[in-house]
Design an enzyme around this catalytic site. Structure first.
Site, short mmCIF file in Angstrom:
data_model
loop_
_atom_site.label_atom_id
_atom_site.label_comp_id
_atom_site.label_asym_id
_atom_site.label_seq_id
_atom_site.Cartn_x
_atom_site.Cartn_y
_atom_site.Cartn_z
N HIS A 176 0.87 -1.18 0.00
CA HIS A 176 0.00 0.00 0.00
C HIS A 176 0.90 1.23 0.00
CE1 HIS A 176 -3.04 -2.85 2.00
NE2 HIS A 176 -3.21 -2.83 0.69
N GLU A 345 1.75 -3.70 11.40
CA GLU A 345 1.08 -2.41 11.18
C GLU A 345 1.65 -1.35 12.12
OE1 GLU A 345 -1.39 -1.73 9.01
OE2 GLU A 345 -2.08 -3.73 8.40
ZN ZN Z 1 -1.63 -1.58 4.29
#
Ligand code: ZN
Length: 381
Positions: A176, A345
């Site tokens: 991403h 994350e």
């Molecule tokens: Zn991501």
């Protein structure tokens, strides 16, 4: 639309003509009410990333707003979020922001003529090339280009250590592209791993080889996308059936993994909503094994002791990826190789357990977290 506003002899100028620059101008005729919106990712409905420069603003009281945020990919990302700003495009700080009526607002009187605002401290393609260039010159590193993106950028793989080593560690980042903290993480990890005087790295490389893709989505990053490449594809839903046309980045990486094998995998991301560092493992996979369970338990006990920025109390609930689970990189790798496989994350906001009002979560903290992962891997049995 003219991206200028009249105020005496000065006109406020908006500039996005740089790597990852992105904003939609709604109205900048009144410095007390500068109104902006967020552009969609290329060929996609996702939207969240912004990065722009305002000029001719020194000493002027400015009120800025980002509107229509209910249409963004993560509306929960704006509550408790403070905008990132920089005068020199290198040193970034946070500005207190408020969120109401789907609008993020902040005010300041700039000390300099120009100021940048961004969703998170950017990691430019130029910096990516410098990182690859540094590694390219290190003795212990093989730089391979495993393929090219839709726009013809290199997909860079760094192999650090001896490919015959017992443990194959794969780490990918920035599937991403707007999650720029993921490449800051890789930078910290790569510089430490290449440090020939760092005992942890020296010891690790005795029986580990690292396959590192610091930027899985250089096209999306360059264009200022949050979540997709320029074909509008979310790479982290492509792992079951990647396509050479739509998701060449995953196609080539996956092929290389099948060639080398994988013993440990991390896929590095940023989370828009949760103000914590956390991991998401393979426990939802039907194939989740006792071996994987034991490795996850070891990791989750040790890593918070090594780096208190990491915690295990808050994370995704069970079944977070629901029916898409098998298409997610971490889940595919865990299933394919029966290995430790984690999505890691980091927050766009801050780590609420160890908050920093001036910087929030930033590039430096991401780099330190990346470097500390090596200490963790050195202990993993
Ligand atoms: Zn991501």
């Amino acid at each position: 639309m003219r991206k200028m506003s009249n105020r005496g002899n000065f006109m406020i100028l908006v500039n996005t003509k740089f790597d990852a620059g992105s904003i939609v101008v709604h109205d900048i005729s009144n410095p007390q009410n500068l109104r902006f919106g967020i552009r969609n990712d290329t060929n996609s409905h996702f939207a969240q990333w912004f990065y722009f420069q305002l000029s001719n603003v020194r000493g002027q009281e400015l009120n800025l707003s980002l509107e229509g945020l209910d249409k963004t990919a993560y509306p929960d990302g704006w509550d408790g979020y403070n905008v990132c700003a920089s005068y020199d495009n290198q040193n970034w700080f946070r500005i207190d922001s408020s969120f109401a009526n789907n609008t993020l607002s902040w005010s300041l009187t700039p000390e300099c003529n120009s100021i940048y605002f961004a969703y998170f401290e950017p990691y430019s393609y130029a910096r990516h090339l410098e990182l690859i260039g540094f590694a390219n010159e290190c003795e212990n590193v093989q730089h391979q280009i495993i393929g090219q993106t839709a726009e013809g950028r290199n997909l860079d793989l760094l192999i650090i250590g001896n490919p015959k080593a017992e443990r194959k560690v794969w780490i990918t980042a920035r599937q991403h592209p707007g999650e720029s903290m993921a490449e800051w993480f890789m930078e910290g990890l790569i510089y430490r791993l290449c440090d020939e005087q760092d005992a942890v790295s020296i010891n690790l490389l005795k029986n580990h080889v690292f396959y590192l893709v610091p930027n899985m989505n250089p096209d999306g990053a360059y264009h200022g996308n949050l979540r997709t490449n320029t074909t509008g594809t979310n790479l982290n839903r492509e792992w079951l059936t990647p396509s050479i046309d739509k998701s060449p980045e995953v196609y080539h990486t996956r092929n290389k993994m099948l060639e080398t094998g994988v013993d440990i995998f991390f896929d590095i991301h940023g989370d828009e909503a949760l103000p914590f560092v956390f991991t998401s493992g393979c426990e939802d996979n039907p194939s989740f094994s006792t071996k994987q369970n034991a490795l996850q338990q070891q990791f989750e006990e040790l890593f918070p002791l090594i780096n208190p920025d990491y915690q295990t109390k808050v994370g995704y609930p069970k079944g977070h990826f629901s029916s898409e689970s098998a298409t997610v990189g971490t889940k595919w790798v865990g299933n394919q190789f029966d290995c430790l496989a984690y999505t890691l994350e980091m927050p766009f906001k801050d780590n609420a357990n160890l908050p920093n009002d001036l910087y929030g979560w930033n590039g430096e903290r991401s780099s330190l977290l990346g470097a500390s992962l090596l200490t963790m891997l050195n202990l993993l049995r």
